[in-house]
Motif scaffolding. Structure first.
Motif, PDB file in Angstrom:
ATOM      1  N   ASP A  67       0.826  -1.213   0.000  1.00 39.95           N
ATOM      2  CA  ASP A  67       0.000   0.000   0.000  1.00 39.95           C
ATOM      3  C   ASP A  67       0.860   1.263   0.000  1.00 39.95           C
ATOM      4  O   ASP A  67       0.561   2.221  -0.720  1.00 39.95           O
ATOM      5  N   GLU A  68       1.933   1.265   0.780  1.00 43.15           N
ATOM      6  CA  GLU A  68       2.804   2.433   0.841  1.00 43.15           C
ATOM      7  C   GLU A  68       3.510   2.674  -0.486  1.00 43.15           C
ATOM      8  O   GLU A  68       3.573   3.804  -0.978  1.00 43.15           O
ATOM      9  N   VAL A  70       2.631   1.616  -3.563  1.00 45.86           N
ATOM     10  CA  VAL A  70       1.659   2.015  -4.580  1.00 45.86           C
ATOM     11  C   VAL A  70       1.256   3.478  -4.380  1.00 45.86           C
ATOM     12  O   VAL A  70       1.160   4.243  -5.342  1.00 45.86           O
ATOM     13  N   LYS A  71       1.050   3.877  -3.145  1.00 49.30           N
ATOM     14  CA  LYS A  71       0.673   5.263  -2.849  1.00 49.30           C
ATOM     15  C   LYS A  71       1.767   6.247  -3.299  1.00 49.30           C
ATOM     16  O   LYS A  71       1.473   7.290  -3.889  1.00 49.30           O
ATOM     17  N   ILE A  72       3.022   5.908  -3.040  1.00 48.96           N
ATOM     18  CA  ILE A  72       4.137   6.777  -3.451  1.00 48.96           C
ATOM     19  C   ILE A  72       4.185   6.893  -4.972  1.00 48.96           C
ATOM     20  O   ILE A  72       4.289   8.005  -5.516  1.00 48.96           O
ATOM     21  N   MET A  74       1.788   6.372  -7.188  1.00 48.62           N
ATOM     22  CA  MET A  74       0.608   7.112  -7.662  1.00 48.62           C
ATOM     23  C   MET A  74       0.769   8.614  -7.447  1.00 48.62           C
ATOM     24  O   MET A  74       0.479   9.408  -8.339  1.00 48.62           O
ATOM     25  N   ARG A  75       1.235   8.974  -6.278  1.00 50.59           N
ATOM     26  CA  ARG A  75       1.337  10.400  -5.946  1.00 50.59           C
ATOM     27  C   ARG A  75       2.348  11.132  -6.836  1.00 50.59           C
ATOM     28  O   ARG A  75       2.082  12.226  -7.317  1.00 50.59           O
TER      29      ARG A  75
END
Length: 108
Positions: A67-68, A70-72, A74-75
């Motif tokens: 999750d971390e 993927v979030k990085i 994406m951002r």
């Protein structure tokens, strides 16, 4: 373990890599690739390009970091606040085995 393959715009790759490094994820392979997505290429003036230059970032991470990571990606790979066609894709796949070539040891 999971393999993350992220296809991103070339101009976003170094920013994504820097942010992953800063967050403690330094192990990434970067490849130059050509491809197209839903937009089926791009037309600039009279010229149509059916293959567009992208970067592919590949990394293997523990399941709990998905999750971390993927979030990085994406951002920092997104264009603007809402994103745009051609910003890329992230693929997440299971990794059943991995070996270090020099030692022959399995990594779990």
């Amino acid at each position: 373990m999971l393999m993350i393959q992220a296809v991103v715009r070339p101009e976003k790759a170094d920013l994504v890599l820097a942010e992953l490094m800063s967050a403690g994820f330094p192990s990434v392979s970067k490849l130059d690739i050509l491809g197209r997505g839903k937009q089926k290429g791009i037309q600039i003036g009279e010229t149509f390009y059916d293959q567009i230059s992208k970067k592919m970032l590949i990394m293997v991470i523990p399941d709990e970091d998905k999750d971390e990571v993927v979030k990085i990606i994406m951002r920092y790979a997104r264009t603007g606040e809402k994103g745009a066609f051609g910003d890329g894709k992230i693929f997440v796949m299971p990794v059943y085995e991995a070996y270090t070539i020099s030692t022959g040891k399995a990594q779990l």
